[in-house]
Design an enzyme around this catalytic site. Structure first.
Site, PDB file in Angstrom:
ATOM      1  N   VAL A 112       0.862  -1.180   0.000  1.00  0.00           N
ATOM      2  CA  VAL A 112       0.000   0.000   0.000  1.00  0.00           C
ATOM      3  C   VAL A 112       0.894   1.224   0.000  1.00  0.00           C
ATOM      4  O   VAL A 112       1.883   1.271   0.743  1.00  0.00           O
ATOM      5  CB  VAL A 112      -0.909   0.039   1.250  1.00  0.00           C
ATOM      6  CG1 VAL A 112      -1.894   1.197   1.159  1.00  0.00           C
ATOM      7  CG2 VAL A 112      -1.636  -1.280   1.430  1.00  0.00           C
ATOM      8  N   CYS A 113       0.575   2.192  -0.850  1.00  0.00           N
ATOM      9  CA  CYS A 113       1.266   3.479  -0.819  1.00  0.00           C
ATOM     10  C   CYS A 113       2.782   3.269  -1.001  1.00  0.00           C
ATOM     11  O   CYS A 113       3.208   2.503  -1.851  1.00  0.00           O
ATOM     12  CB  CYS A 113       0.919   4.165   0.503  1.00  0.00           C
ATOM     13  SG  CYS A 113       1.278   5.915   0.634  1.00  0.00           S
TER      14      CYS A 113
END
Length: 208
Positions: A112-113
């Site tokens: 994520v991210c």
């Protein structure tokens, strides 16, 4: 029911929703919605950190990991969140080596991210398509020339590796992983339970 074990990596200054979003998705899954109260999720969740010390997130939340790098059992799915703390972890040999070791055994590797920057630094994205937070797309492109950076996609699936855009995109990523294991109907029911719109479109949510 054979449960899949999901490990979510923690480190100081991790972004809260980066790990809590996927955690909520995986813990909310039910194979039979009519038995939501009686049956557990088909995913078992573990929060994993380098040490057993309390982790302080980007917003000041304090979290106690379930396992350390040394004590973590076998995982089926590994999720690497992002946050400002990734800048420090990029220079942490213990983190990068643990990711390499675990990658060799998991069925699904996800980020994520800016967790994708950790995967890239560990050499786990070479030759693949990937994405990250919109502010870090150029950083990823310049740092990892062997990675095809996807600017316009919210979640990028390349084989068993799944990367996602920033923060809230981790929820969409986790729903896609749920669909991989248990089908879209179960993933949609999970999103509905969460009162979250199922990601029918994979376009990036914010203009670049």
């Amino acid at each position: 029911m054979e449960r899949k074990r999901v490990g979510i990596v923690l480190f100081d200054a991790v972004e809260v929703l980066d790990f809590c979003g996927p955690y909520e998705v995986f813990s909310a899954v039910r194979l039979d919605e009519a038995k939501r109260r009686e049956e557990p999720s088909p995913f078992e969740l573990l929060l994993v950190a380098e040490k057993s010390d309390t982790v302080t997130t980007s917003g000041g939340m304090r979290v106690t990991p379930d396992a350390t790098f040394a004590t973590c059992p076998r995982l089926d799915v590994l999720v690497v969140p992002g946050g400002w703390g990734t800048r420090r972890e990029l220079g942490n040999p213990a983190m990068l080596q643990w990711l390499r070791e675990r990658n060799a055994h998991v069925e699904t590797l996800a980020s994520v991210c800016t967790g994708a920057m950790l995967l890239g630094s560990a050499g786990l994205l070479d030759g693949l398509h990937a994405t990250t937070h919109w502010r870090s797309l150029d950083w990823m492109r310049d740092s990892f020339p062997a990675v095809t950076v996807e600017y316009g996609r919210h979640v990028v699936e390349d084989g068993r590796v799944v990367t996602s855009a920033g923060i809230s995109a981790g929820i969409d990523m986790a729903l896609k992983v749920v669909a991989r294991y248990h089908g879209e109907e179960v993933a949609r029911a999970t999103a509905r339970h969460m009162e979250y719109p199922y990601p029918d479109s994979n376009a990036r949510r914010v203009p670049l």
